[in-house]
Design a protein around this motif. Structure first.
Motif, PDB file in Angstrom:
ATOM      1  N   TRP A 157      72.100  -8.466 -78.375  1.00 57.67           N
ATOM      2  CA  TRP A 157      70.949  -8.048 -78.794  1.00 57.67           C
ATOM      3  C   TRP A 157      70.208  -7.432 -77.297  1.00 57.67           C
ATOM      4  O   TRP A 157      70.083  -8.380 -76.602  1.00 57.67           O
ATOM      5  CB  TRP A 157      70.176  -8.699 -79.420  1.00 57.67           C
ATOM      6  N   ALA A 158      69.932  -6.063 -77.418  1.00 59.31           N
ATOM      7  CA  ALA A 158      69.238  -5.737 -76.527  1.00 59.31           C
ATOM      8  C   ALA A 158      67.686  -5.187 -76.757  1.00 59.31           C
ATOM      9  O   ALA A 158      67.389  -4.441 -77.501  1.00 59.31           O
ATOM     10  CB  ALA A 158      69.803  -4.590 -75.858  1.00 59.31           C
ATOM     11  N   GLN A 159      66.829  -6.229 -76.184  1.00 61.74           N
ATOM     12  CA  GLN A 159      65.394  -5.869 -76.283  1.00 61.74           C
ATOM     13  C   GLN A 159      64.740  -4.860 -75.200  1.00 61.74           C
ATOM     14  O   GLN A 159      65.544  -5.116 -74.102  1.00 61.74           O
ATOM     15  CB  GLN A 159      64.515  -7.203 -76.306  1.00 61.74           C
ATOM     16  N   SER A 160      64.087  -4.267 -75.961  1.00 64.63           N
ATOM     17  CA  SER A 160      63.822  -3.120 -74.708  1.00 64.63           C
ATOM     18  C   SER A 160      62.543  -3.395 -73.778  1.00 64.63           C
ATOM     19  O   SER A 160      62.363  -3.147 -72.525  1.00 64.63           O
ATOM     20  CB  SER A 160      63.133  -1.884 -75.472  1.00 64.63           C
ATOM     21  N   GLU A 161      61.288  -4.320 -74.479  1.00 71.54           N
ATOM     22  CA  GLU A 161      60.176  -4.500 -73.584  1.00 71.54           C
ATOM     23  C   GLU A 161      60.084  -6.047 -73.559  1.00 71.54           C
ATOM     24  O   GLU A 161      60.598  -6.941 -74.194  1.00 71.54           O
ATOM     25  CB  GLU A 161      59.011  -4.180 -74.438  1.00 71.54           C
ATOM     26  N   LYS A 162      59.352  -6.480 -72.435  1.00 72.72           N
ATOM     27  CA  LYS A 162      59.116  -7.726 -72.007  1.00 72.72           C
ATOM     28  C   LYS A 162      58.404  -8.601 -73.289  1.00 72.72           C
ATOM     29  O   LYS A 162      57.457  -7.609 -73.964  1.00 72.72           O
ATOM     30  CB  LYS A 162      58.058  -7.860 -70.838  1.00 72.72           C
ATOM     31  N   GLU A 163      58.743  -9.754 -73.622  1.00 76.88           N
ATOM     32  CA  GLU A 163      58.196 -10.384 -74.834  1.00 76.88           C
ATOM     33  C   GLU A 163      56.897 -10.894 -74.357  1.00 76.88           C
ATOM     34  O   GLU A 163      56.591 -12.183 -74.354  1.00 76.88           O
ATOM     35  CB  GLU A 163      59.236 -11.196 -75.215  1.00 76.88           C
ATOM     36  N   ALA A 164      55.841  -9.984 -74.150  1.00 76.80           N
ATOM     37  CA  ALA A 164      54.686 -10.319 -73.778  1.00 76.80           C
ATOM     38  C   ALA A 164      53.605 -10.110 -74.877  1.00 76.80           C
ATOM     39  O   ALA A 164      52.554 -10.318 -74.882  1.00 76.80           O
ATOM     40  CB  ALA A 164      54.019  -9.711 -72.765  1.00 76.80           C
ATOM     41  N   ILE A 170      58.191 -10.384 -79.433  1.00 75.12           N
ATOM     42  CA  ILE A 170      58.468 -11.913 -79.569  1.00 75.12           C
ATOM     43  C   ILE A 170      59.190 -12.084 -81.079  1.00 75.12           C
ATOM     44  O   ILE A 170      60.051 -12.587 -81.226  1.00 75.12           O
ATOM     45  CB  ILE A 170      57.158 -12.846 -79.329  1.00 75.12           C
ATOM     46  N   ALA A 171      58.294 -11.647 -81.955  1.00 74.51           N
ATOM     47  CA  ALA A 171      58.921 -11.790 -83.375  1.00 74.51           C
ATOM     48  C   ALA A 171      60.234 -10.944 -83.507  1.00 74.51           C
ATOM     49  O   ALA A 171      61.198 -11.477 -84.316  1.00 74.51           O
ATOM     50  CB  ALA A 171      58.001 -11.160 -84.270  1.00 74.51           C
ATOM     51  N   SER A 172      60.398  -9.613 -83.034  1.00 78.26           N
ATOM     52  CA  SER A 172      61.527  -9.187 -83.244  1.00 78.26           C
ATOM     53  C   SER A 172      63.020  -9.949 -82.667  1.00 78.26           C
ATOM     54  O   SER A 172      63.897  -9.732 -83.152  1.00 78.26           O
ATOM     55  CB  SER A 172      61.516  -7.754 -82.644  1.00 78.26           C
ATOM     56  N   THR A 173      62.715 -10.251 -81.251  1.00 79.48           N
ATOM     57  CA  THR A 173      63.724 -10.934 -80.788  1.00 79.48           C
ATOM     58  C   THR A 173      64.116 -12.330 -81.577  1.00 79.48           C
ATOM     59  O   THR A 173      65.310 -12.724 -81.885  1.00 79.48           O
ATOM     60  CB  THR A 173      63.358 -11.265 -79.465  1.00 79.48           C
ATOM     61  N   LYS A 174      63.130 -12.919 -82.079  1.00 81.52           N
ATOM     62  CA  LYS A 174      63.098 -14.202 -82.614  1.00 81.52           C
ATOM     63  C   LYS A 174      63.959 -13.883 -84.142  1.00 81.52           C
ATOM     64  O   LYS A 174      64.784 -14.714 -84.486  1.00 81.52           O
ATOM     65  CB  LYS A 174      61.686 -14.989 -82.834  1.00 81.52           C
ATOM     66  N   SER A 175      63.593 -12.836 -84.599  1.00 85.22           N
ATOM     67  CA  SER A 175      64.510 -12.372 -85.892  1.00 85.22           C
ATOM     68  C   SER A 175      65.665 -12.369 -85.976  1.00 85.22           C
ATOM     69  O   SER A 175      66.613 -12.724 -86.529  1.00 85.22           O
ATOM     70  CB  SER A 175      63.677 -11.329 -86.587  1.00 85.22           C
ATOM     71  N   GLN A 176      66.037 -11.853 -84.714  1.00 86.23           N
ATOM     72  CA  GLN A 176      67.705 -11.614 -84.355  1.00 86.23           C
ATOM     73  C   GLN A 176      68.289 -12.951 -83.866  1.00 86.23           C
ATOM     74  O   GLN A 176      69.361 -13.045 -84.640  1.00 86.23           O
ATOM     75  CB  GLN A 176      67.884 -10.314 -83.222  1.00 86.23           C
ATOM     76  N   PRO A 224      58.465  -6.553 -87.691  1.00 91.63           N
ATOM     77  CA  PRO A 224      59.424  -6.694 -86.581  1.00 91.63           C
ATOM     78  C   PRO A 224      60.706  -7.420 -87.105  1.00 91.63           C
ATOM     79  O   PRO A 224      61.674  -7.466 -86.151  1.00 91.63           O
ATOM     80  CB  PRO A 224      58.535  -7.500 -85.596  1.00 91.63           C
ATOM     81  N   ALA A 225      60.743  -7.943 -88.295  1.00 88.87           N
ATOM     82  CA  ALA A 225      61.962  -8.842 -88.407  1.00 88.87           C
ATOM     83  C   ALA A 225      63.281  -7.873 -89.043  1.00 88.87           C
ATOM     84  O   ALA A 225      63.468  -8.137 -90.284  1.00 88.87           O
ATOM     85  CB  ALA A 225      61.242  -9.712 -89.712  1.00 88.87           C
ATOM     86  N   PHE A 226      63.482  -7.416 -88.180  1.00 90.37           N
ATOM     87  CA  PHE A 226      65.127  -6.604 -88.272  1.00 90.37           C
ATOM     88  C   PHE A 226      66.253  -7.547 -88.583  1.00 90.37           C
ATOM     89  O   PHE A 226      67.334  -6.893 -88.873  1.00 90.37           O
ATOM     90  CB  PHE A 226      65.178  -5.298 -87.434  1.00 90.37           C
ATOM     91  N   GLY A 227      66.067  -8.657 -88.032  1.00 94.67           N
ATOM     92  CA  GLY A 227      67.425  -9.586 -88.092  1.00 94.67           C
ATOM     93  C   GLY A 227      68.116  -9.444 -89.295  1.00 94.67           C
ATOM     94  O   GLY A 227      69.419  -8.985 -89.278  1.00 94.67           O
ATOM     95  N   PRO A 228      67.422  -9.877 -90.339  1.00 93.92           N
ATOM     96  CA  PRO A 228      68.539  -9.853 -91.518  1.00 93.92           C
ATOM     97  C   PRO A 228      69.040  -8.524 -91.914  1.00 93.92           C
ATOM     98  O   PRO A 228      70.340  -8.257 -92.193  1.00 93.92           O
ATOM     99  CB  PRO A 228      67.502 -10.317 -92.354  1.00 93.92           C
ATOM    100  N   ALA A 229      68.233  -7.551 -91.839  1.00 96.98           N
ATOM    101  CA  ALA A 229      68.622  -6.221 -92.485  1.00 96.98           C
ATOM    102  C   ALA A 229      69.720  -5.448 -91.473  1.00 96.98           C
ATOM    103  O   ALA A 229      70.746  -4.801 -91.980  1.00 96.98           O
ATOM    104  CB  ALA A 229      67.432  -5.088 -92.658  1.00 96.98           C
TER     105      ALA A 229
END
Length: 390
Positions: free
Chosen positions: A103-110, A115-121, A345-350
């Motif tokens: 999982w490659a996040q693009s921007e700092k989790e500030a 924060i929510a998109s990484t947590k979802s993954q 931001p919750a892309f994890g499941p899909a």
């Protein structure tokens, strides 16, 4: 697809020709300023591309050609074919009980969206028992190239990633293709990259529709009469193009000529720039009584500037923004924002379901548009109490 936040729906990769902001086509524009002081206007697309057979231009640009009518999974607004299969790019099956994905996040989790998109993954992978590597490029596109290639070198069989820009990841995408690694973009689209051909299925919000819904909320809040400022997202990102073009086109479609756009400037999707740009705005255009912020962080920065100027509150300046973060939704409760359009931001499941279908199943749609909520006075407190607002 977001950043601040944003496929097509997301967004779509905006096919629209980039034009200078000075050529605003909506509502009524008496002036536009790149920097509020006569500087060069940023390059942001303000017009929508041409749809084909009912498929929006942004979807077409991302590789979607046909609206699918099959049953949609929970949390999905729409899906567009063709169906992508990893085997078509020579990608083999993945044993998720043994193999690793990235999982490659693009921007700092500030900010809450990141924060929510990484947590979802992470949470989704953990629930599945998948082995997940994670990286964060800290808003540096070259670092994201390095991160993705590094995870591939560590053995990752697939990469789910949020592109930092709509361009600049060609190196990583070419490397993954050469190594037969599955690539699943979420949130933002990548200009010139087509789902099923250059990468696998793409997932995100409909950023054009988000802009349209923001315009409708602004018309409702102002009664169709306002001196409006637009805080644009970062230049060169399809999220900015689509949220701008969708908003302006909706004002035009609704004949909202009483909403006069008097100021537009990028604030790069950050709270700090949202505040500083609004401070400039208030000096140059004290008559402004409405602000459309293309993400919540910029909207909250604008609110800070308005509070310093003694102009906070929707009885003085209306604010409509996009994302659905807890801070912005609380601002509705507090009487400082009129409405917030969610960018989920919750892309994890899909995304992880699409990856599994792409490499091991019957394939996944080229473009998937996730479902977004919308908040105003009627449901803001409930969204906070229930945790729906992130």
């Amino acid at each position: 697809m977001n950043a601040v936040h944003q496929t097509t729906a997301g967004a779509a990769v905006a096919v629209a020709l980039a034009v200078a902001l000075a050529g605003c086509s909506t509502g009524q524009t008496t002036s536009s300023s790149g920097d509020g002081n006569g500087g060069a206007a940023p390059t942001v697309a303000e017009t929508l591309g041409t749809a084909q057979n009912g498929v929006p231009a942004a979807i077409l640009a991302a590789g979607g050609t046909t609206l699918l009518t099959t049953a949609k999974p929970e949390g999905v607004e729409a899906q567009y074919g063709p169906m992508c299969k990893g085997s078509d790019l020579g990608i083999g099956k993945i044993d998720f009980t043994k193999d690793t994905i990235g999982w490659a996040q693009s921007e700092k989790e500030a900010n809450p969206f990141r924060i929510a998109s990484t947590k979802s993954q992470v949470d989704t992978a953990k629930a599945k028992g998948w082995k997940l590597l994670t990286t964060n490029a800290q808003s540096n596109v070259q670092q994201e190239n390095t991160d993705i290639k590094g995870m591939i070198d560590k053995g990752a069989k697939a990469i789910i990633f949020s592109p930092i820009n709509s361009t600049g990841l060609g190196d990583a995408i070419a490397y993954a293709k050469s190594k037969k690694v599955a690539m699943i973009p979420v949130d933002r689209n990548i200009t010139g990259v087509t789902g099923c051909q250059d990468v696998g299925p793409q997932l995100g919000s409909d950023f054009v529709q988000q802009g349209r819904r923001a315009a409708d909320a602004m018309i409702k809040a102002t009664g169709g009469q306002a001196k409006l400022a637009i805080l644009l997202g970062a230049s060169g990102v399809n999220v900015t193009d689509d949220r701008t073009a969708g908003f302006l086109d909706e004002l035009k479609q609704k004949n909202a000529s009483g909403i006069e756009v008097v100021f537009k400037q990028t604030a790069d999707f950050t709270r700090e720039k949202g505040q500083s740009v609004t401070e400039t705005l208030l000096r140059a255009h004290p008559e402004v009584n409405a602000i459309y912020a293309e993400n919540d962080e910029m909207g909250l920065g604008a609110l800070a500037a308005l509070q310093d100027a003694g102009k906070a509150g929707t009885d003085k300046v209306h604010i409509v923004s996009i994302d659905g973060t807890k801070g912005a939704v609380q601002a509705i409760v507090d009487g400082n924002f009129d409405a917030v359009i969610e960018s989920n931001p919750a892309f994890g499941p899909a995304a992880q379901a699409a990856l599994s279908a792409y490499v091991n199943g019957d394939g996944a749609p080229a473009v998937t548009i996730t479902t977004d909520n919308q908040y105003d006075k009627s449901n803001a407190q409930q969204a906070i109490d229930s945790g729906t607002a992130y």
